[in-house]
Every structure is written in C-alpha cells, then in structure tokens.
Design a protein around this motif. Structure first.
Motif, mmCIF file in Angstrom:
data_model
loop_
_atom_site.group_PDB
_atom_site.id
_atom_site.type_symbol
_atom_site.label_atom_id
_atom_site.label_comp_id
_atom_site.label_asym_id
_atom_site.label_seq_id
_atom_site.Cartn_x
_atom_site.Cartn_y
_atom_site.Cartn_z
ATOM 1 N N LYS A 1 0.825 -1.204 0.000
ATOM 2 C CA LYS A 1 0.000 0.000 0.000
ATOM 3 C C LYS A 1 0.860 1.254 0.000
ATOM 4 N N PHE A 2 1.964 1.238 0.754
ATOM 5 C CA PHE A 2 2.816 2.425 0.841
ATOM 6 C C PHE A 2 3.444 2.731 -0.511
ATOM 7 N N VAL A 3 4.026 1.725 -1.160
ATOM 8 C CA VAL A 3 4.689 1.960 -2.445
ATOM 9 C C VAL A 3 3.655 2.302 -3.520
ATOM 10 N N SER A 4 2.473 1.703 -3.435
ATOM 11 C CA SER A 4 1.403 2.063 -4.369
ATOM 12 C C SER A 4 1.046 3.537 -4.228
ATOM 13 N N ARG A 5 0.954 3.991 -2.989
ATOM 14 C CA ARG A 5 0.653 5.412 -2.755
ATOM 15 C C ARG A 5 1.769 6.303 -3.312
ATOM 16 N N MET A 6 2.995 5.847 -3.152
ATOM 17 C CA MET A 6 4.137 6.598 -3.673
ATOM 18 C C MET A 6 4.069 6.709 -5.197
ATOM 19 N N ILE A 7 3.748 5.599 -5.857
ATOM 20 C CA ILE A 7 3.647 5.611 -7.321
ATOM 21 C C ILE A 7 2.546 6.558 -7.773
ATOM 22 N N THR A 8 1.389 6.462 -7.135
ATOM 23 C CA THR A 8 0.267 7.322 -7.502
ATOM 24 C C THR A 8 0.614 8.788 -7.326
ATOM 25 N N GLN A 9 1.228 9.123 -6.197
ATOM 26 C CA GLN A 9 1.561 10.521 -5.929
ATOM 27 C C GLN A 9 2.726 11.021 -6.779
ATOM 28 N N SER A 10 3.558 10.114 -7.283
ATOM 29 C CA SER A 10 4.692 10.537 -8.106
ATOM 30 C C SER A 10 4.244 11.183 -9.411
ATOM 31 N N GLN B 1 9.262 -7.872 -0.819
ATOM 32 C CA GLN B 1 8.574 -9.116 -1.156
ATOM 33 C C GLN B 1 8.356 -9.236 -2.664
ATOM 34 N N GLN B 2 8.833 -10.334 -3.217
ATOM 35 C CA GLN B 2 8.722 -10.596 -4.643
ATOM 36 C C GLN B 2 7.271 -10.517 -5.126
ATOM 37 N N LYS B 3 6.339 -10.989 -4.304
ATOM 38 C CA LYS B 3 4.935 -11.041 -4.725
ATOM 39 C C LYS B 3 4.328 -9.664 -4.940
ATOM 40 N N HIS B 4 4.967 -8.619 -4.405
ATOM 41 C CA HIS B 4 4.434 -7.275 -4.571
ATOM 42 C C HIS B 4 4.816 -6.654 -5.911
ATOM 43 N N LEU B 5 5.789 -7.232 -6.594
ATOM 44 C CA LEU B 5 6.265 -6.614 -7.825
ATOM 45 C C LEU B 5 5.192 -6.571 -8.906
ATOM 46 N N ALA B 6 4.473 -7.671 -9.111
ATOM 47 C CA ALA B 6 3.481 -7.717 -10.194
ATOM 48 C C ALA B 6 2.410 -6.636 -10.051
ATOM 49 N N PRO B 7 1.758 -6.510 -8.880
ATOM 50 C CA PRO B 7 0.757 -5.438 -8.771
ATOM 51 C C PRO B 7 1.361 -4.039 -8.878
ATOM 52 N N LEU B 8 2.577 -3.868 -8.404
ATOM 53 C CA LEU B 8 3.221 -2.557 -8.506
ATOM 54 C C LEU B 8 3.569 -2.239 -9.958
ATOM 55 N N GLN B 9 4.036 -3.236 -10.706
ATOM 56 C CA GLN B 9 4.331 -3.026 -12.124
ATOM 57 C C GLN B 9 3.059 -2.706 -12.906
ATOM 58 N N LYS C 1 19.850 -12.751 2.250
ATOM 59 C CA LYS C 1 18.756 -11.799 2.068
ATOM 60 C C LYS C 1 18.751 -11.248 0.651
ATOM 61 N N VAL C 2 17.577 -11.250 0.040
ATOM 62 C CA VAL C 2 17.405 -10.672 -1.286
ATOM 63 C C VAL C 2 16.445 -9.497 -1.163
ATOM 64 N N SER C 3 16.827 -8.364 -1.691
ATOM 65 C CA SER C 3 15.938 -7.201 -1.727
ATOM 66 C C SER C 3 15.953 -6.637 -3.140
ATOM 67 N N ARG C 4 15.013 -5.741 -3.406
ATOM 68 C CA ARG C 4 14.848 -5.237 -4.762
ATOM 69 C C ARG C 4 14.630 -3.733 -4.744
ATOM 70 N N ILE C 5 15.182 -3.085 -5.742
ATOM 71 C CA ILE C 5 14.889 -1.676 -5.980
ATOM 72 C C ILE C 5 13.926 -1.611 -7.154
ATOM 73 N N LEU C 6 12.789 -0.984 -6.945
ATOM 74 C CA LEU C 6 11.860 -0.697 -8.034
ATOM 75 C C LEU C 6 12.041 0.771 -8.404
ATOM 76 N N ALA C 7 12.443 1.025 -9.645
ATOM 77 C CA ALA C 7 12.689 2.398 -10.103
ATOM 78 C C ALA C 7 11.795 2.697 -11.298
ATOM 79 N N TRP C 8 11.319 3.945 -11.384
ATOM 80 C CA TRP C 8 10.452 4.307 -12.499
ATOM 81 C C TRP C 8 10.642 5.771 -12.879
ATOM 82 N N SER C 9 10.334 6.058 -14.133
ATOM 83 C CA SER C 9 10.466 7.419 -14.643
ATOM 84 C C SER C 9 9.354 7.693 -15.650
#
Length: 317
Positions: free
Chosen positions: A237-246, A262-270, A291-299
């Motif tokens: 929800k937090f990252v979704s809000r960030m994308i919307t407000q961006s 979490q890997q499972k969050h990537l699909a809905p965020l994409q 530990k595996v983490s991910r950076i989601l970047a967008w422009s």
C-alpha cells in the motif's frame, strides 16, 4: 516493460564493506567497539549481532572509518540499520543515473531525495560521502528529524551536503517536500515493510528462533519505531501510494525508486506503473548473504528526455 537486472552474488563492486569486518581497524577508529568484540568458534573476531548495543557501536565505527562521520547517536528505540546493505542501494542508484546520463558534467550537481530518512540518516550520509551528492532527507517524525539534523550539523563533512526537512502531512510523500520548480535526479525510500505491529513481531520471533534465541522474541537488534517498520496495508500500500503521488512530480524527478522486500508485490506494482503512464522502469535485485531485496525504479521521462533533463542544473531551493 520492466527488465530485471541479473542477481548479483556479492555486494556492489563499489561497496566499501566487502568481505568480513576488519575489527582491528574498526576498533582503532572507534575504541569503544573493543568491548563488544569476541571470538567466534572459528577463532575469528566478531560481535554479537543480536545485541543492539554492539550493533550500534559497530555502525559508529563503520561510519567513522569509511564515511568520516565522527558523531552518530540515535534516540532509544529508533532504527539502527545494517550499513552494507544500505550502501548497495545508493551504489545501484548511481549506476541507474549513469545509464540515463553517462556524461553528467558534475556529479556534485546530483540532487537526491530520501523519503523517510529516519533518525539514522544513513542513506544521505552514504550518498553524500561516496559521491558528493546534495541530499534532502524528509521524515514525519519530529524526534527523528531532530536527531538527523543534529548528526548533520555535528559533522562538518555533512553540513554542506545534507538538508533535513519535515514532511508535515503523514499521508503525503512528495507534496510538502518538493517545492515548485525544485528538481531531483533521484528519489529513494526504504518503506515500512509490515502491515501491523503483530506482523512485525511475528517476523522478529521467527528470526530469533532461527538464531536459537527464541527467548528473545519481540526484541529487534536493529530496533525501529512503528512508522519505520509497519503501516496500514504494509509495503504494498505504501509503495502504491508513492507511485500514484509521483504523477504530480513527473517533470521534477528523473528517477523515482523504492525498496520492495517481497517478490509477490512486484506484479501489482508493475501493473500500477503501467496504469499511471510510466515510460521507463527497472527492477534491480540485490543480495546480502541470504537476504534478497529489490529496488523498483520508475520514470515518466524517455531516455532522450532524461538526457536533456540532466543537462540542466536542478534547483536546490
């Protein structure tokens, strides 16, 4: 639309924290660390990473030795982050910017916004000291803001490069922080991962059990306040809000980014990225040990627009 960069097995090549900690050099830099150093079964020096005081002192030594930060204190209970993994995020953002504009004339012109910088102000420290970037750190927590500002003002190397600002609206992410006409090459965020206190405590209990210290369940060696660890709806929800407000700042930021645990969050965020008209996006995977983490970047800018964008010096107002 969203390429995945191949998973590295080690820390980023420019990360200063490769391999085992050199405790001889670290204790020479921060003598108080010596009280926490012990010998592991293999006969090698280490600390008890389940001891918050030991982790805090290790971080103080790392910041003093590698980033010339002589004063670094945290209020009780605030997040004390593992520095090597935090450094990786900064270095991969530097690579992302270099791919967009390899000929950036002056790296010190780079403007970075750290959303939720926290009392530890780790990301701005690493970015400012590794690349000379100008960094703005924002937060909603007044105690964290005061602690972060004190760290900056107490260290002469940080004072010209880091600015700490208050986010007055807990529901806003960029509004109230990015001024009209102000531009940033990069934004970054380590969002609250959990959806509730119970979820955060359950994860902590699992960690202690795996370490054979189930009796310490409920304690966190890296600490963390509520807004640092959980929020309603959690990371998704937090990252979704960030994308919307961006969308409101699509012409003022070259690359937005956030960690996604979490890997499972990537699909809905994409899917959300596509729906708001993002032109470019990347998923950059990082590994620190197991530990595996991910950076989601967008422009919202094309590659050609980014090059033109980066040629102009951003406002620091």
């Amino acid at each position: 639309m969203v390429p995945t960069v191949s998973l590295p097995q080690l820390l980023h090549p420019r990360n200063l924290h490769q391999g085992r900690y050199d405790f001889a050099k670290l204790t020479a830099t921060e003598p108080q660390l010596a009280a926490f150093v012990r010998t592991n079964p293999a006969g090698e020096p280490t600390i008890d990473f389940t001891d918050p005081a030991a982790v805090l002192m290790l971080n103080k030594a790392l910041l003093a030795k590698y980033y010339q930060v002589k004063y670094w204190q945290l209020p009780d209970g605030y997040l004390c982050p593992p520095i090597p993994g935090r450094a990786d995020y900064v270095h991969y953002l530097a690579d992302l910017l270099a791919r967009s504009y390899p000929a950036l004339p002056e790296r010190k012109q780079v403007q970075l916004l750290d959303i939720g910088t926290g009392a530890n102000v780790i990301y701005p420290i690493i970015a400012a000291q590794s690349y000379g970037w100008q960094v703005t750190g924002s937060d909603i927590d007044n105690v964290a803001l005061k602690a972060a500002a004190l760290i900056v003002t107490a260290n002469a190397v940080l004072k010209p490069r880091i600015n700490i600002v208050a986010q007055p609206d807990a529901e806003a992410i960029f509004s109230g922080v990015i001024a009209s006409g102000q531009r940033f090459h990069l934004t970054m965020c380590n969002p609250p991962f959990f959806a509730s206190q119970a979820e955060a405590e359950a994860a902590g209990n699992r960690k202690w059990t795996n370490l054979g210290k189930a009796e310490q369940g409920g304690r966190r060696n890296f600490a963390g306040r509520q807004h640092e660890l959980w929020c309603e709806g959690g990371e998704l929800k937090f990252v979704s809000r960030m994308i919307t407000q961006s969308q409101l700042f699509k012409q003022q930021v070259c690359w937005f980014s956030s960690l996604v645990s979490q890997q499972k969050h990537l699909a809905p965020l994409q899917k959300l990225l596509r729906s708001v008209g993002v032109v470019q996006s990347e998923v950059i995977e990082m590994r620190q040990g197991q530990k595996v983490s991910r950076i989601l970047a967008w422009s919202f800018l094309t590659a050609a627009q980014q090059q033109h964008w980066c040629q102009a010096k951003p406002s620091a107002d």
